[in-house]
Design a protein around this motif. Structure first.
Motif, PDB file in Angstrom:
ATOM      1  N   GLU A 127       0.829  -1.199   0.000  1.00  0.00           N
ATOM      2  CA  GLU A 127       0.000   0.000   0.000  1.00  0.00           C
ATOM      3  C   GLU A 127       0.866   1.253   0.000  1.00  0.00           C
ATOM      4  N   ARG A 128       1.972   1.207   0.728  1.00  0.00           N
ATOM      5  CA  ARG A 128       2.849   2.374   0.837  1.00  0.00           C
ATOM      6  C   ARG A 128       3.634   2.614  -0.455  1.00  0.00           C
ATOM      7  N   LEU A 129       4.168   1.545  -1.051  1.00  0.00           N
ATOM      8  CA  LEU A 129       4.986   1.680  -2.257  1.00  0.00           C
ATOM      9  C   LEU A 129       4.144   1.841  -3.520  1.00  0.00           C
ATOM     10  N   GLY A 130       2.968   1.252  -3.517  1.00  0.00           N
ATOM     11  CA  GLY A 130       2.136   1.252  -4.710  1.00  0.00           C
ATOM     12  C   GLY A 130       2.352  -0.015  -5.519  1.00  0.00           C
ATOM     13  N   LYS A 131       1.315  -0.430  -6.236  1.00  0.00           N
ATOM     14  CA  LYS A 131       1.316  -1.687  -6.971  1.00  0.00           C
ATOM     15  C   LYS A 131       2.415  -1.763  -8.031  1.00  0.00           C
ATOM     16  N   GLY A 139       8.811 -12.718  -5.572  1.00  0.00           N
ATOM     17  CA  GLY A 139       8.085 -12.451  -6.808  1.00  0.00           C
ATOM     18  C   GLY A 139       8.628 -11.266  -7.582  1.00  0.00           C
ATOM     19  N   GLU A 140       7.783 -10.697  -8.439  1.00  0.00           N
ATOM     20  CA  GLU A 140       8.193  -9.616  -9.334  1.00  0.00           C
ATOM     21  C   GLU A 140       7.290  -8.401  -9.164  1.00  0.00           C
ATOM     22  N   SER A 141       7.856  -7.241  -9.390  1.00  0.00           N
ATOM     23  CA  SER A 141       7.085  -6.010  -9.502  1.00  0.00           C
ATOM     24  C   SER A 141       6.635  -5.841 -10.951  1.00  0.00           C
ATOM     25  N   TRP A 142       5.762  -4.870 -11.176  1.00  0.00           N
ATOM     26  CA  TRP A 142       5.382  -4.536 -12.544  1.00  0.00           C
ATOM     27  C   TRP A 142       6.595  -4.054 -13.338  1.00  0.00           C
ATOM     28  N   THR A 143       7.489  -3.346 -12.691  1.00  0.00           N
ATOM     29  CA  THR A 143       8.667  -2.866 -13.409  1.00  0.00           C
ATOM     30  C   THR A 143       9.575  -4.020 -13.825  1.00  0.00           C
ATOM     31  N   ASP A 144       9.609  -5.105 -13.052  1.00  0.00           N
ATOM     32  CA  ASP A 144      10.374  -6.290 -13.451  1.00  0.00           C
ATOM     33  C   ASP A 144       9.799  -6.876 -14.739  1.00  0.00           C
ATOM     34  N   VAL A 145       8.470  -6.958 -14.817  1.00  0.00           N
ATOM     35  CA  VAL A 145       7.832  -7.482 -16.024  1.00  0.00           C
ATOM     36  C   VAL A 145       8.107  -6.553 -17.205  1.00  0.00           C
ATOM     37  N   THR A 169       0.210 -14.435 -24.472  1.00  0.00           N
ATOM     38  CA  THR A 169       0.768 -14.171 -23.151  1.00  0.00           C
ATOM     39  C   THR A 169      -0.347 -13.840 -22.151  1.00  0.00           C
ATOM     40  N   HIS A 170      -0.087 -12.960 -21.185  1.00  0.00           N
ATOM     41  CA  HIS A 170      -0.937 -12.744 -20.016  1.00  0.00           C
ATOM     42  C   HIS A 170      -1.230 -11.242 -19.857  1.00  0.00           C
ATOM     43  N   GLN A 171      -2.246 -10.940 -19.027  1.00  0.00           N
ATOM     44  CA  GLN A 171      -2.693  -9.550 -18.909  1.00  0.00           C
ATOM     45  C   GLN A 171      -1.578  -8.599 -18.479  1.00  0.00           C
ATOM     46  N   ALA A 172      -0.870  -8.919 -17.386  1.00  0.00           N
ATOM     47  CA  ALA A 172       0.165  -8.003 -16.892  1.00  0.00           C
ATOM     48  C   ALA A 172       1.254  -7.789 -17.936  1.00  0.00           C
ATOM     49  N   VAL A 173       1.543  -8.825 -18.723  1.00  0.00           N
ATOM     50  CA  VAL A 173       2.571  -8.709 -19.761  1.00  0.00           C
ATOM     51  C   VAL A 173       2.077  -7.818 -20.895  1.00  0.00           C
ATOM     52  N   ILE A 174       0.826  -7.998 -21.299  1.00  0.00           N
ATOM     53  CA  ILE A 174       0.274  -7.156 -22.362  1.00  0.00           C
ATOM     54  C   ILE A 174       0.224  -5.697 -21.932  1.00  0.00           C
ATOM     55  N   MET A 175      -0.171  -5.451 -20.691  1.00  0.00           N
ATOM     56  CA  MET A 175      -0.175  -4.075 -20.197  1.00  0.00           C
ATOM     57  C   MET A 175       1.242  -3.504 -20.155  1.00  0.00           C
ATOM     58  N   ALA A 180       5.575   0.062 -22.481  1.00  0.00           N
ATOM     59  CA  ALA A 180       6.821   0.263 -23.212  1.00  0.00           C
ATOM     60  C   ALA A 180       6.600   0.921 -24.571  1.00  0.00           C
ATOM     61  N   LEU A 181       5.565   0.502 -25.292  1.00  0.00           N
ATOM     62  CA  LEU A 181       5.368   0.983 -26.656  1.00  0.00           C
ATOM     63  C   LEU A 181       4.733   2.369 -26.712  1.00  0.00           C
ATOM     64  N   GLU A 182       3.927   2.711 -25.712  1.00  0.00           N
ATOM     65  CA  GLU A 182       3.198   3.976 -25.749  1.00  0.00           C
ATOM     66  C   GLU A 182       3.723   4.997 -24.754  1.00  0.00           C
ATOM     67  N   GLY A 183       4.728   4.617 -23.982  1.00  0.00           N
ATOM     68  CA  GLY A 183       5.279   5.549 -23.014  1.00  0.00           C
ATOM     69  C   GLY A 183       4.312   5.909 -21.907  1.00  0.00           C
ATOM     70  N   LEU A 184       3.471   4.947 -21.503  1.00  0.00           N
ATOM     71  CA  LEU A 184       2.492   5.225 -20.450  1.00  0.00           C
ATOM     72  C   LEU A 184       3.193   5.411 -19.108  1.00  0.00           C
ATOM     73  N   ASP A 185       2.592   6.229 -18.243  1.00  0.00           N
ATOM     74  CA  ASP A 185       3.159   6.391 -16.910  1.00  0.00           C
ATOM     75  C   ASP A 185       2.493   5.417 -15.938  1.00  0.00           C
ATOM     76  N   GLU A 186       2.998   5.407 -14.710  1.00  0.00           N
ATOM     77  CA  GLU A 186       2.522   4.477 -13.688  1.00  0.00           C
ATOM     78  C   GLU A 186       1.015   4.569 -13.495  1.00  0.00           C
ATOM     79  N   GLN A 187       0.497   5.778 -13.322  1.00  0.00           N
ATOM     80  CA  GLN A 187      -0.925   5.954 -13.035  1.00  0.00           C
ATOM     81  C   GLN A 187      -1.797   5.473 -14.191  1.00  0.00           C
ATOM     82  N   THR A 188      -1.375   5.762 -15.416  1.00  0.00           N
ATOM     83  CA  THR A 188      -2.190   5.409 -16.575  1.00  0.00           C
ATOM     84  C   THR A 188      -2.261   3.904 -16.768  1.00  0.00           C
ATOM     85  N   VAL A 189      -1.128   3.220 -16.689  1.00  0.00           N
ATOM     86  CA  VAL A 189      -1.135   1.775 -16.934  1.00  0.00           C
ATOM     87  C   VAL A 189      -1.885   1.036 -15.836  1.00  0.00           C
ATOM     88  N   LEU A 190      -1.763   1.476 -14.591  1.00  0.00           N
ATOM     89  CA  LEU A 190      -2.483   0.816 -13.505  1.00  0.00           C
ATOM     90  C   LEU A 190      -3.986   1.086 -13.589  1.00  0.00           C
TER      91      LEU A 190
END
Length: 248
Positions: A127-131, A139-145, A169-175, A180-190
């Motif tokens: 909760e403190r660091l964010g998803k 495990g892995e963070s979203w940034t690891d994926v 593949t899988h949802q988290a990978v597609i997101m 990566a391809l659209e330059g989305l930021d943390e808030q937008t992709v989540l």
């Protein structure tokens, strides 16, 4: 100009036994999914196999849009989906472990409720660091994926420039591909992940632009299912923090 694939199609696997277990766990307000397989070994449900077959028929009807090469996550649910399509058009999918689902470590198989009750300190830290940046123990963070995905994209540009490439593949990978391809930021992709869960067996399509980049053409398209008897399925929007942590 940087060489690039001519088309990139990202396919989420068909409905899995794990997707059904996740839905049932949240309906029952359970702490853990009822599954007797490892995450990598979780297969398609009967409906998921119907979705994969519908996609294969759709691809077979449009030879001008056949992929030149097919890549797949090694996880059974994605590999089964890729193999069904590959067999229809005479292509053997290439397995790439970088396309596997996000590793949830000690959270594997737990619902959000199970995480909060079994690992309250980690739930608080998440909760403190964010998803996006949080990495569960083992495990892995979203940034690891996202890092895995960036390496895949570099390889595709180098080895398959000008070709039509499909990735199963899988949802988290597609997101993460979108990140990566659209330059989305943390808030937008989540927000996209939370509010617009990808349907099973959906297509997200990119085509090469004049400047050599890849432009999003369609996102989460299930028109091929709507034209068949295969029912489209997806998770509910993530109204509960961490709801889909155990989804497969």
């Amino acid at each position: 100009m940087v060489d690039q694939v001519s088309e990139l199609v990202l396919v989420r696997h068909g409905e899995s036994v794990g997707n059904l277990a996740d839905t049932e766990a949240h309906r029952r307000e359970s702490r853990r999914l009822r599954l007797d397989t490892r995450d990598p070994d979780t297969p398609l449900s009967p409906r998921g196999r119907e979705q994969a077959a519908a996609l294969a028929r759709h691809v077979l009807k449009g030879p001008g849009a056949h992929p030149d090469v097919v890549f797949s996550s090694p996880y059974v649910r994605a590999a089964m989906t890729a193999r069904t399509v590959g067999e229809a058009i005479g292509l053997d999918p290439v397995t790439d472990e970088r396309l596997r689902e996000r590793d949830l470590g000690v959270f594997d198989g737990l619902t959000g409720l199970g995480i909060r009750e079994s690992h309250p300190e980690e739930a608080e830290r998440r909760e403190r660091l964010g998803k996006f940046y949080y990495r569960p123990p083992g495990g892995e963070s979203w940034t690891d994926v996202a890092l895995r995905v960036r390496h895949v994209l570099a390889d595709l540009a180098q080895r398959h420039a000008g070709r039509r490439v499909w990735v199963f593949t899988h949802q988290a990978v597609i997101m993460s591909f979108r990140l990566a391809l659209e330059g989305l930021d943390e808030q937008t992709v989540l927000a996209l992940d939370r509010d617009e869960p990808l349907p099973n067996c959906s297509l997200t399509r990119y085509r090469r632009r004049g400047d050599g980049g890849l432009a999003l053409v369609s996102f989460a398209d299930v028109g091929h299912l709507e034209d068949s008897e295969a029912e489209a399925t997806r998770e509910e929007p993530d109204s509960e923090p961490g709801r889909r942590e155990g989804a497969r």
